[in-house]
Design an enzyme around this catalytic site. Structure first.
Site, PDB file in Angstrom:
ATOM      1  N   THR A 175      -5.067   7.911 -14.255  1.00 46.64           N
ATOM      2  CA  THR A 175      -4.847   8.898 -15.316  1.00 46.64           C
ATOM      3  C   THR A 175      -4.176   8.221 -16.509  1.00 46.64           C
ATOM      4  O   THR A 175      -4.540   8.461 -17.667  1.00 46.64           O
ATOM      5  CB  THR A 175      -3.942  10.033 -14.801  1.00 46.64           C
ATOM      6  OG1 THR A 175      -4.420  10.441 -13.541  1.00 46.64           O
ATOM      7  CG2 THR A 175      -3.911  11.191 -15.751  1.00 46.64           C
ATOM      8  N   HIS A 216      13.508  -8.214  17.837  1.00 43.78           N
ATOM      9  CA  HIS A 216      12.484  -8.377  16.778  1.00 43.78           C
ATOM     10  C   HIS A 216      12.915  -9.491  15.815  1.00 43.78           C
ATOM     11  O   HIS A 216      12.119 -10.342  15.433  1.00 43.78           O
ATOM     12  CB  HIS A 216      12.376  -7.090  15.945  1.00 43.78           C
ATOM     13  CG  HIS A 216      11.627  -5.973  16.615  1.00 43.78           C
ATOM     14  ND1 HIS A 216      10.384  -6.119  17.154  1.00 43.78           N
ATOM     15  CD2 HIS A 216      11.940  -4.661  16.784  1.00 43.78           C
ATOM     16  CE1 HIS A 216       9.972  -4.954  17.647  1.00 43.78           C
ATOM     17  NE2 HIS A 216      10.907  -4.039  17.438  1.00 43.78           N
ATOM     18  N   THR A 245      -2.126   4.342  -8.858  1.00 47.45           N
ATOM     19  CA  THR A 245      -2.305   3.020  -9.489  1.00 47.45           C
ATOM     20  C   THR A 245      -2.504   3.127 -10.998  1.00 47.45           C
ATOM     21  O   THR A 245      -2.754   2.128 -11.661  1.00 47.45           O
ATOM     22  CB  THR A 245      -3.493   2.261  -8.870  1.00 47.45           C
ATOM     23  OG1 THR A 245      -4.547   3.179  -8.639  1.00 47.45           O
ATOM     24  CG2 THR A 245      -3.103   1.577  -7.594  1.00 47.45           C
ATOM     25  N   GLY A 246      -2.463   4.322 -11.544  1.00 52.15           N
ATOM     26  CA  GLY A 246      -2.500   4.459 -13.001  1.00 52.15           C
ATOM     27  C   GLY A 246      -3.857   4.817 -13.574  1.00 52.15           C
ATOM     28  O   GLY A 246      -4.144   4.500 -14.733  1.00 52.15           O
ATOM     29  N   GLY A 301      -9.465   3.651  -7.316  1.00 49.18           N
ATOM     30  CA  GLY A 301      -8.299   2.917  -6.828  1.00 49.18           C
ATOM     31  C   GLY A 301      -7.396   3.799  -6.016  1.00 49.18           C
ATOM     32  O   GLY A 301      -7.527   5.028  -6.043  1.00 49.18           O
ATOM     33  N   GLU A 323      16.483  -4.281  18.054  1.00 47.46           N
ATOM     34  CA  GLU A 323      16.246  -4.793  16.689  1.00 47.46           C
ATOM     35  C   GLU A 323      16.549  -6.292  16.620  1.00 47.46           C
ATOM     36  O   GLU A 323      15.853  -7.034  15.923  1.00 47.46           O
ATOM     37  CB  GLU A 323      17.107  -4.030  15.670  1.00 47.46           C
ATOM     38  CG  GLU A 323      16.790  -2.545  15.543  1.00 47.46           C
ATOM     39  CD  GLU A 323      15.317  -2.232  15.329  1.00 47.46           C
ATOM     40  OE1 GLU A 323      14.598  -3.048  14.735  1.00 47.46           O
ATOM     41  OE2 GLU A 323      14.881  -1.151  15.784  1.00 47.46           O
ATOM     42  N   PRO A 365      -4.155   5.952  -4.698  1.00 43.16           N
ATOM     43  CA  PRO A 365      -3.334   6.908  -5.456  1.00 43.16           C
ATOM     44  C   PRO A 365      -2.171   6.213  -6.167  1.00 43.16           C
ATOM     45  O   PRO A 365      -1.589   5.272  -5.623  1.00 43.16           O
ATOM     46  CB  PRO A 365      -2.790   7.852  -4.380  1.00 43.16           C
ATOM     47  CG  PRO A 365      -3.676   7.666  -3.210  1.00 43.16           C
ATOM     48  CD  PRO A 365      -4.242   6.302  -3.274  1.00 43.16           C
TER      49      PRO A 365
HETATM   50  P1  ATP Z   1      -3.864   9.760  -8.381  1.00 43.52           P
HETATM   51  O1  ATP Z   1      -5.004   9.025  -7.781  1.00 43.52           O
HETATM   52  O2  ATP Z   1      -2.878  10.199  -7.336  1.00 43.52           O
HETATM   53  O3  ATP Z   1      -4.246  10.837  -9.337  1.00 43.52           O
HETATM   54  P2  ATP Z   1      -3.406   7.930 -10.521  1.00 43.52           P
HETATM   55  O4  ATP Z   1      -4.035   6.642 -10.144  1.00 43.52           O
HETATM   56  O5  ATP Z   1      -4.129   8.788 -11.486  1.00 43.52           O
HETATM   57  O6  ATP Z   1      -2.994   8.706  -9.226  1.00 43.52           O
HETATM   58  P3  ATP Z   1      -1.286   8.064 -12.386  1.00 43.52           P
HETATM   59  O7  ATP Z   1      -1.152   9.538 -12.335  1.00 43.52           O
HETATM   60  O8  ATP Z   1      -1.972   7.492 -13.556  1.00 43.52           O
HETATM   61  O9  ATP Z   1      -1.957   7.565 -11.051  1.00 43.52           O
HETATM   62  O10 ATP Z   1       0.105   7.350 -12.233  1.00 43.52           O
HETATM   63  C1  ATP Z   1       1.232   8.003 -11.726  1.00 43.52           C
HETATM   64  C2  ATP Z   1       2.458   7.477 -12.423  1.00 43.52           C
HETATM   65  O11 ATP Z   1       2.674   6.110 -12.070  1.00 43.52           O
HETATM   66  C3  ATP Z   1       2.289   7.515 -13.906  1.00 43.52           C
HETATM   67  O12 ATP Z   1       3.081   8.529 -14.415  1.00 43.52           O
HETATM   68  C4  ATP Z   1       2.772   6.193 -14.410  1.00 43.52           C
HETATM   69  O13 ATP Z   1       3.961   6.370 -15.075  1.00 43.52           O
HETATM   70  C5  ATP Z   1       3.024   5.352 -13.187  1.00 43.52           C
HETATM   71  N1  ATP Z   1       2.146   4.155 -13.220  1.00 43.52           N
HETATM   72  C6  ATP Z   1       1.092   3.899 -12.431  1.00 43.52           C
HETATM   73  N2  ATP Z   1       0.549   2.706 -12.734  1.00 43.52           N
HETATM   74  C7  ATP Z   1       1.253   2.220 -13.736  1.00 43.52           C
HETATM   75  C8  ATP Z   1       1.174   1.020 -14.512  1.00 43.52           C
HETATM   76  N3  ATP Z   1       0.239   0.115 -14.281  1.00 43.52           N
HETATM   77  N4  ATP Z   1       2.079   0.841 -15.492  1.00 43.52           N
HETATM   78  C9  ATP Z   1       3.037   1.754 -15.733  1.00 43.52           C
HETATM   79  N5  ATP Z   1       3.166   2.903 -15.057  1.00 43.52           N
HETATM   80  C10 ATP Z   1       2.303   3.134 -14.061  1.00 43.52           C
END
Ligand code: ATP
Length: 632
Positions: free
Chosen positions: A227, A445, A224-225, A220, A442, A222
């Site tokens: 980790t 637009h 998007t959560g 997914g 502006e 960067p």
């Molecule tokens: P990368 O690809 O850059 O490593 P990643 O997909 O691993 O990013 P994370 O490191 O998991 O992203 O998320 C970064 C921060 O965004 C986390 O600390 C989290 O708090 C917040 N976050 C991302 N998605 C969510 C979610 N669905 N719910 C709550 N917090 C989220």
């Protein structure tokens, strides 16, 4: 056998022996080099005695170094009060000088040599002589020390290599977060939920001969959560979480990536049930032998080791490997085959409802004012990732803190959002004519977007310089879009041309301010023609000459696989689309000229207008559109 007990490959002598040998060698060398050839004793005599010896004709030679005279006698004699016997003497000439000395020496035919005075501070001289040696020795020690530290660390010692190998596995804990901390991403959560039971009760699964997936690939954009979900899985199951980033393998030490993988898997197996999380898997898992990523041997060895470790699972260990990437397109197919990362979980950018949920998660500890409307914030942040939303909440809280407020209000969220989307406000000295042109641009637009039936509604228009832009017109979609209809795209082109057309119509000339508009409009028109078959002349043919990355949205050049003729027809169709869009924008401006003037005045006065203010200026869109239809 644990690696910390493994015999060292290179027996290393004790530090102090090496150090002592080196010091002795250098000191002896120094003394050997700097040893004086004169071995006979030199006797210090008073100047009066020196003069006496000169008058007696006992001097053979004299060397003058400033105020010091050294010399030899014709024959050994008893000189000085101690009546010591010797050939060499030294004396100090009085500071006031002795003009008769040289003539007397010449008269007695004494051989005279003269040199510049010797440095008085002997210690300083010695130090100066020693300095190069001290520097060489210090450098030598530094090199030896470094080599020893990384070698004596070995595969498990306390050196840097040891630290590097153990870095990821030392303080491993069970994460204290659960799926409640992950807002939205329901599909991804569903995919991994069944693993919780396996990690909690692996024996039940084994008893039934159930095969649980070993490797799960989280893909997914960067932030998007990925980790977060991996940690939450470990937290839910109450197992240890071994995490490492792919780029760390390829860091400083060559040849240790594979060792580190082995070590990581060993530790996880020893402490199973456990989760191994490999972030940025693409930095090691790129297709081998393509030269992509440098065709790095170290990387390939590390990748091979990961593949070997995943194959080596006997089925008894409750260890699950989660990999995360935002470049699934470059991964080596061997990583993705059954038995390895065979389950793929895609994490999407959050939609409007998910953004509200993420906002709620991240504002749990933030004291919110009553006017904060999460729905509205979510509506104003399309395309934001979870990480962006976390950042938004934090920015808003910081702004509130800066204003010394006790609660975070909607104003702070609005300001934080504008800052994240458009950049920080810049204080630029803008001339009145330029400011007027900006307002015209502006407003152009805005007016065009307002009256086009398929364009996104106006959210805000501003002539306050932010980030790289001097002004901005911000539209927001009413609903999330997953595909882009042709009508919408054509109207978008017209909106992009609106600024420049207004400048031309009202001021009589265009400016470089439309640079970004033209670039974006051209890219969009090209995609419409060459990829989406939206030109009648070209038809549904793929004539793209670059490809967009699935998650990162970056353009990557493709080898051209169509004729020069086709390329020319694409160029022609793109020009036509843009030309039509510009014409439509000019027509709209001419039709609503009076309203446009109002809008420009308002914008120059207030600098920023929101949706309601724009509406107040331009009137009710529906009745305006009706009126224009009737007029036609
Ligand atoms: P990368 O690809 O850059 O490593 P990643 O997909 O691993 O990013 P994370 O490191 O998991 O992203 O998320 C970064 C921060 O965004 C986390 O600390 C989290 O708090 C917040 N976050 C991302 N998605 C969510 C979610 N669905 N719910 C709550 N917090 C989220």
């Amino acid at each position: 056998m644990p690696e910390s007990q493994a015999p060292l490959k290179y027996p290393i002598p004790k530090n102090w022996i090496i150090n002592a040998i080196i010091i002795i060698a250098f000191v002896s060398l120094y003394f050997a080099l700097s040893q004086k050839t004169v071995t006979e004793p030199v006797i210090n005599i008073p100047y009066s005695e020196f003069k006496q010896l000169l008058n007696d004709g006992s001097l053979a030679s004299v060397t003058l170094k400033g105020n010091v005279a050294e010399g030899t006698l014709i024959q050994a004699t008893g000189i000085g009060p101690q009546k010591a016997m010797g050939m060499h003497f030294k004396t100090r000439i009085p500071d006031i000088g002795d003009e008769s000395l040289l003539p007397a020496l010449e008269a007695r035919r004494v051989e005279v040599k003269a040199f510049p005075p010797e440095a008085e501070n002997v210690l300083w001289q010695v130090l100066l002589n020693l300095l190069p040696w001290i520097l060489i020795i210090a450098f030598w020690f530094w090199i030896i020390n470094r080599a020893q530290r990384s070698m004596s660390g070995g595969l498990g010692g306390k050196g840097e290599l040891g630290k590097f190998l153990h870095g990821s596995t030392k303080s491993v804990d069970i994460p204290d977060i659960t799926f409640d901390d992950v807002a939205g991403q329901d599909a991804a959560k569903r995919e991994v939920t069944e693993l919780i039971e396996f990690l909690k009760h692996p024996d039940q699964f084994r008893a039934l001969g159930a095969e649980v997936p070993r490797g799960i690939l989280l893909m997914g954009p960067p932030g998007t959560g990925k980790t977060l979900i991996a940690r939450a899985l470990a937290g839910e199951a109450g197992v240890k979480f071994y995490s490492i980033s792919g780029s760390e393998f390829i860091e400083v030490f060559v040849g240790v990536g594979a060792s580190r993988v082995r070590h990581l898997f060993e530790e996880a197996k020893k402490n199973s049930p456990a989760i191994i999380f490999i972030d940025e898997l693409d930095s090691i898992g790129r297709t081998r032998g393509t030269g992509l990523g440098g065709g790095h041997d170290e990387r390939e060895q590390t990748l091979n080791q990961i593949l070997a470790e995943m194959d080596g699972f006997s089925g008894r260990e409750a260890v699950i490997v989660l990999g995360a990437t935002n470049r699934p397109d470059v991964l080596d197919p061997a990583l993705l085959r059954p038995g390895r990362f065979d389950r793929h979980v895609v994490l999407e950018l959050p939609d409007r409802n998910d953004r509200v949920a993420i906002l709620k998660v991240h504002s749990r500890k933030v004291p919110l004012a009553d006017d904060v409307d999460m729905e509205q914030i979510s509506a104003g942040t399309p395309g934001f990732s979870g990480a962006d939303i976390k950042n938004l909440v934090n920015e808003a809280a910081m702004l509130a803190a800066r204003d010394k407020a006790t609660q975070v209000g909607m104003k702070c969220f609005d300001e934080a959002r504008d800052k994240l989307i458009m950049g920080t406000v810049r204080t630029l000295a803008i001339q009145p004519e330029e400011r007027h042109r900006l307002a015209v641009h502006e407003s152009g637009h805005t007016l065009v977007a307002y009256f086009l039936p398929h364009a996104d509604p106006i959210y805000k228009v501003s002539i306050i310089p932010r980030g790289r832009a001097l002004g901005a017109t911000h539209q927001l979609p009413e609903q999330e879009r997953h595909t882009l209809p042709e009508d919408y795209l054509r109207d978008r082109l017209v909106v992009m041309m609106g600024g420049r057309s207004a400048e031309r119509e009202l001021i009589g000339s265009v400016s470089s301010g439309a640079d970004d508009d033209i670039a974006q409009a051209t890219a969009l028109a090209r995609a419409m023609v060459s990829r989406w078959g939206m030109s009648k002349e070209i038809g549904p043919v793929d004539l793209r000459d670059s490809d967009e990355h699935p998650f990162l949205g970056r353009e990557m050049a493709l080898p051209r696989h169509f004729s020069e003729n086709s390329a020319m027809s694409v160029d022609k169709a793109v020009k036509e689309l843009l030309g039509n869009a510009e014409k439509q924008a000019i027509d709209l401006i001419a039709k609503h000229r009076q309203l446009l003037d109002n809008l420009i005045n308002e914008l120059e006065e207030h600098e920023t207008l929101d949706q309601e203010q724009v509406k107040a200026c331009l009137g009710d869109k529906v009745s305006q559109l009706k009126a224009s239809h009737q007029a036609q």
